[in-house]
Design an enzyme around this catalytic site. Structure first.
Site, PDB file in Angstrom:
ATOM      1  N   SER A  92       0.000  -1.117  -6.295  1.00  0.00           N
ATOM      2  CA  SER A  92       0.132  -2.382  -7.007  1.00  0.00           C
ATOM      3  C   SER A  92       0.826  -2.181  -8.340  1.00  0.00           C
ATOM      4  O   SER A  92       0.709  -1.137  -8.967  1.00  0.00           O
ATOM      5  CB  SER A  92      -1.245  -2.975  -7.268  1.00  0.00           C
ATOM      6  N   LYS A 102     -14.536  -8.287  -7.689  1.00  0.00           N
ATOM      7  CA  LYS A 102     -13.801  -9.170  -8.599  1.00  0.00           C
ATOM      8  C   LYS A 102     -13.049 -10.236  -7.796  1.00  0.00           C
ATOM      9  O   LYS A 102     -13.039 -11.419  -8.161  1.00  0.00           O
ATOM     10  CB  LYS A 102     -12.818  -8.339  -9.421  1.00  0.00           C
ATOM     11  N   ASP A 103     -12.443  -9.820  -6.685  1.00  0.00           N
ATOM     12  CA  ASP A 103     -11.741 -10.779  -5.833  1.00  0.00           C
ATOM     13  C   ASP A 103     -12.704 -11.821  -5.284  1.00  0.00           C
ATOM     14  O   ASP A 103     -12.396 -13.010  -5.240  1.00  0.00           O
ATOM     15  CB  ASP A 103     -11.052 -10.066  -4.667  1.00  0.00           C
ATOM     16  N   GLU A 121       5.604 -33.755   0.356  1.00  0.00           N
ATOM     17  CA  GLU A 121       4.375 -33.234  -0.215  1.00  0.00           C
ATOM     18  C   GLU A 121       4.669 -32.630  -1.585  1.00  0.00           C
ATOM     19  O   GLU A 121       5.781 -32.149  -1.837  1.00  0.00           O
ATOM     20  CB  GLU A 121       3.821 -32.145   0.711  1.00  0.00           C
ATOM     21  N   HIS A 160       0.807  -1.209   0.000  1.00  0.00           N
ATOM     22  CA  HIS A 160       0.000   0.000   0.000  1.00  0.00           C
ATOM     23  C   HIS A 160       0.845   1.264   0.000  1.00  0.00           C
ATOM     24  O   HIS A 160       0.333   2.355  -0.198  1.00  0.00           O
ATOM     25  CB  HIS A 160      -0.996  -0.029   1.168  1.00  0.00           C
TER      26      HIS A 160
END
Ligand code: FES
Lengths: 186, 824
Positions: free
Chosen positions: B220, B244-245, B288, B216
């Site tokens: 971005s 959208k997220d 894994e 922030h």
């Protein structure tokens, strides 16, 4: 910060479009709420007793070695259960009590299956301490039953509350006589 | 966050709080009006998705911890209790188990997005490094989490990974002892792993906070990789990106829960349903899936660093530095050596730089024998040559340390990417050379993952070695070379400008979403969508990434051999414990037998598929077979008589079954143990008092507990059915030791258990044919139920959850479209 305020085409649309959009947003919000609610439940319910804990809830006790006037404490569901073989005097005392003076009126007969055997959950109905009175050396309170040292509750020889802050009589668990000298609690 | 520019809130309560602690102002600023580039594609969803997964892991993890018992004696049992008895326990555990995988999927995509679009570049270097710290913490948490169930893979994974530290010279062994709190992985190790595994997620939260804070501050990045120039380039975070997220998160969740409800164990290893046994290692220890690429690099260093290779390597490194890192190759080595030559000969020889050819010749001369020593040591053809090489016993660095350095180096190099890549252009969309390179890196990474899942033998080893070189080559040679050589193209003037030029974008996004859901419906639109080149790339990546998970599945299928040989090791080789060499031959046998083994019979089980249910009649017959045949030797400790109600028995019937057994209880008032009839709450009575008695009564072979047998074997029900029906006479020429039998589906074909089922041995009341096949089918059905008693409710819940999420996602998609409709 609401969706409506921020949506770009606010204010100019036909009422119909407006309603349809509001409906869409409301549906979305409803889905969110329902989803969150249904996700929450398993995470809360997992704290309830598990299936094996629920299934393990019976205890069998052999009464044969207990003499009149003696008492033993057994464990049932992680709690103490008092088993007292009462003397005739104790039984009489319990049966003669004046119901009108009791805080939680119950006859002695309704609390036992066989008068000789008094079986109680040994947890004070006030705030959960274990009352004294199982050993012959214990203080048994003013009524010859049990005395809870935590805040001074007195129980009589039927396990009924007679004096002190506890609101209820000592609970009677579910039990059956399998034979004359064995019981199963739970 | 200062209160100077604080705006008043209408709501008096919010205003009261905010004027004292401006948390609402902060939220408004950082998540409400926060100016966000308007051109994000769906790759920018993965930060939010990772956040959701982190929260999911913490919530499920804390609830699991309420039931988990971190002791070697109780861990495995408590996990099984969670699966069987705790309310919704199976759901919470499977969410946690698969959540780990999906957290890593989200984070890997997030990281790759950062690499592809140059999000790590100035001014976001620290943001990237914090992200890498999160990744490292996640790896530690994931590893320790895998240890907690205390199965075979847990135990041996812990052993292998902690032993990595023993490669550190001098202090290595003391460090390992320190980590273990003992002289092997044991109770103290499990205890501390649990404590740390509980702690680390909160440390991750703290670093995530810093990560977001740093984000922030800089703002971005975006697919174009150019800076935000004006408010025309941005949109407020809410509602555009919140919506959208949310849509992206829902789509991701659908895939996640599909795994959780319908194939919860597909990303794990069957061996982990076998309780940890410190005396027997499963033949293939595989971590894994999300560690596989790094694991492959660890195993790729199979050779000690010899003198020759070191010389060649040093020259090579200098040349790489000279030609890739420096703007003007200046033959530093040659200049240096020229000076040294002149100095040593007191100026007799000139100080002219030594030519490049000289170094290349030296590197080849040293490299050839070095490579021979390192890679072809065991090839008989090269033996005479190798014998002639001088100084061959000089090992500058043992292979073990080399592997550990390679593994940690492969992560370390990610930390410093921002300082290696100095190219002024961020996004791969405007860096054609970098784009090819970074996509190749993805392929390399996936191939490494595949190598890591395979046994370290045959061509997998050289492949992993080449890929390791390619991985490091990308970061240490290719990136610096691009700095100096990749042309800088003209970038779009602004995000706004570029967005307008790409009206078709929304359609491409749709296409992406379609790929993501895998919905064939969207396929039609895909053809209409003339996606601009850049978006096509995005789509391509996505396909590759989902291919990644595909690989994972292939990989888990590969464990076939270990599971079976583990049984072989336990049951066929008598007294494995006393002969530590026993697993070796077994392993080879298994590997060679693997190819000849007939395919497992594919039985059509009623419990297959997303709507599968158990067949009650078959379960009851199966229980009858188990009771009359299997239970003579095999225990089934995790199933209680009360559980039989799931087979359709009434309470009275269950009581009757339970009371047939006499259970040891006590001590009574006299301190004696006593016998009493079984009760529904008792667990199935075991045929033997303890494992030693079980072994002694079975020629030294331990009949495994059957509670989890279907889950603990690759091939599941088909495998168990195969073993039960796979008995044959041994082919001519095969020697069977006393107490061994021939089974075509057993790996290695030798099995200690005699054919258990015989025609007519158990009489069925319902007229079902009493053949061996029918018995095998029924008892396998019963065993499948014993392994997964929650299967029916799990699948039914899954169908509902997916239906709900699908509908929700559809609605959110429309909400998102509505909100975005005016932007494009
Ligand atoms: S708990 Fe017994 S008197 Fe308060």
């Amino acid at each position: 910060m609401s969706i409506e305020n921020a949506s770009p085409d606010h204010g100019h649309h036909a009422a119909e479009g407006e309603t349809r959009r509001d409906f869409l947003f409301l549906t979305a919000a409803a889905f969110g709420a329902v989803g969150a609610g249904s996700v929450a439940w398993p995470f809360i319910d997992q704290m309830n007793p598990a299936a094996d804990t629920v299934a393990m809830s019976t205890t069998e006790v052999n009464l044969a070695p207990i003499e009149a006037g003696q008492a033993i404490t057994v464990m049932w569901q992680g709690k103490p259960v008092f088993i007292r073989r009462r003397t005739p005097e104790e039984i009489k005392e319990a049966e003669d009590a004046d119901l009108s003076t009791l805080r939680d009126p119950q006859t002695d007969a309704s609390r036992v299956q066989k008068p000789e055997w008094l079986i109680l959950v040994g947890i004070c109905t006030h705030l959960g301490c274990v009352p004294q009175g199982q050993k012959s050396t214990d203080v048994r309170g003013d009524f010859g039953g049990w005395f809870c040292p935590c805040h001074g509750s007195h129980y009589d020889t039927s396990g009924r509350i007679r004096k002190g802050p506890a609101p209820k009589n000592l609970a009677v668990p579910k039990y059956v006589f399998l034979t004359d000298t064995t019981i199963r609690i739970g | 966050m200062g209160s100077k520019e604080r705006q008043q809130f209408d709501n008096p309560v919010i205003e009261w709080v905010d004027s004292r602690l401006p948390i609402f102002t902060m939220m408004q600023k950082e998540y409400g009006v926060f100016p966000t580039p308007r051109n994000f594609n769906y790759f920018w969803n993965f930060g939010a998705i990772a956040m959701v997964m982190l929260v999911t892991m913490i919530v499920t993890g804390i609830t699991l911890a309420m039931h988990y018992n971190p002791s070697t004696a109780g861990a495995f049992d408590s996990v099984e209790r969670i699966m069987r008895d705790v309310n919704h326990g199976w759901l919470i555990r499977y969410l946690h188990m698969n959540g780990a995988s999906f957290f890593f999927i989200a984070v890997y995509i997030h990281i790759f997005r950062g690499l592809f679009y140059g999000s790590y570049k100035q001014p976001r270097e620290l943001l990237w490094i914090l992200g890498m710290v999160i990744f490292l913490l996640m790896m530690a948490t994931g590893f320790m989490g895998y240890v907690l169930p205390w199965g075979q893979m847990s135990f041996w994974g812990a052993t292998v990974i902690t032993n990595l530290f023993s490669a550190i010279p001098l202090v290595g062994d003391s460090i390992v002892t320190l980590l273990w709190g003992g002289f092997s992985v044991d109770n103290p190790t499990l205890n501390r792993f649990f404590a740390l595994q509980y702690l680390l997620p909160f440390v991750i939260c703290a670093v995530v906070f810093l990560h977001v804070w740093a984000l922030h501050v800089t703002g971005s990045n975006n697919p174009l990789g150019i800076d935000v120039k004006s408010s025309q380039d941005t949109l407020p975070f809410h509602p555009y990106y919140t919506m959208k997220d949310t849509f992206g998160i829902l789509v991701f969740l659908i895939i996640y829960v599909a795994f959780t409800f319908f194939m919860p164990n597909s990303l794990g290893h069957p061996d982990n349903y076998i309780p940890a046994n410190p005396l027997v290692t499963p033949p293939h220890i595989v971590p894994e899936w999300y560690f596989l690429p790094f694991y492959a690099m660890l195993r790729a260093i199979t050779f000690d660093l010899n003198l020759h290779l070191a010389v060649a390597g040093a020259i090579g490194a200098t040349l790489v530095y000279d030609f890739c890192w420096l703007k003007q190759p200046s033959n530093i080595l040659g200049v240096f050596l020229g000076k040294v030559r002149s100095y040593l000969t007191l100026g007799l020889l000139s100080s002219k730089p030594v030519g490049l050819t000289f170094f290349i010749v030296v590197a080849i001369l040293a490299g050839l024998p070095g490579a021979l020593l390192a890679f072809f040591k065991d090839m008989p053809a090269f033996q005479p040559v190798i014998d002639m090489i001088p100084f061959k016993s000089v090992a500058l660095m043992p292979a073990k340390l080399g592997g550990v350095l390679a593994m940690f180096g492969s992560i370390a190099v990610l930390f410093v990417v921002p300082f290696i890549d100095k190219h002024p252009v961020r996004s791969a969309m405007f860096r054609p050379w970098y784009k090819k390179g970074v996509l190749a890196l993805l392929v390399v990474f996936i191939i490494l993952g595949i190598c890591g899942s395979k046994p370290a033998e045959g061509y997998w080893v050289p492949l992993a070695q080449v890929m390791t070189l390619a991985y490091f080559g990308f970061f240490l040679a290719f990136l610096p070379w691009l700095n100096n050589n990749e042309p800088v193209v003209r970038l779009p003037g602004s995000i706004h400008e570029a967005v307008l030029a790409k009206a078709a974008k929304a359609v491409a996004v749709l296409l992406l979403a379609g790929l993501f859901v895998g919905a064939p419906v969207v396929g039609a639109q895909a053809q209409e969508a003339k996606a601009p080149a850049a978006d096509a790339v995005v789509v391509e990546d996505m396909a590759v990434t989902s291919g990644d998970t595909g690989e994972v599945r292939t990989q888990s299928m590969e464990v076939e051999t270990p599971a079976e040989s583990a049984e072989q090791a336990v049951s066929a080789a008598p007294d494995t414990e006393k002969t530590p060499t026993a697993p070796e031959p077994v392993h080879h046998e298994a590997a060679s037998a693997h190819h000849e083994m007939p395919k497992l019979p594919a039985v059509a089980w009623s419990f297959d598929g997303p709507f599968g249910v158990y067949d009650r009649a078959s379960l009851q017959r199966g229980f009858q077979v188990y009771k009359q045949v299997c239970s003579a030797c095999h225990s089934m400790n995790r199933v209680a008589y009360r559980n039989l109600s799931a087979l359709g028995y009434t309470e009275a019937q269950i009581k009757a079954v339970a009371s047939e057994y006499s259970i040891t209880d006590g001590p009574d008032d006299d301190g004696e143990m006593f016998e009493r009839p079984g009760r529904p709450s008792d667990h199935f009575k075991a045929p033997y008092k303890n494992t030693n008695q079980a072994k002694a009564s079975n020629n030294g072979a331990l009949p495994p507990d059957l509670s989890l047998i279907v889950k603990a074997r690759t091939g599941g029900a088909n495998y168990v059915y195969g073993i039960l029906t796979g008995y044959e006479d041994a082919p001519a020429g095969v020697e069977l030791a006393n107490g061994q039998h021939w089974n075509k589906y057993m790996s290695g074909n030798k099995i200690a258990m005699p054919a258990p089922l015989a025609e007519g041995a158990v009489s069925y009341e319902d007229g079902t044919p009493t053949t061996v096949e029918q018995y095998a089918k029924d008892v396998t059905h019963f065993l499948a139920w014993a392994s997964e008693p929650e299967m029916e409710i799990r699948k039914q819940t899954g169908v509902k959850v997916i239906f709900f999420l699908g509908l929700f996602a559809l609605i959110m998609y429309r909400v998102k479209r509505k909100i975005w409709s005016k932007v494009y």
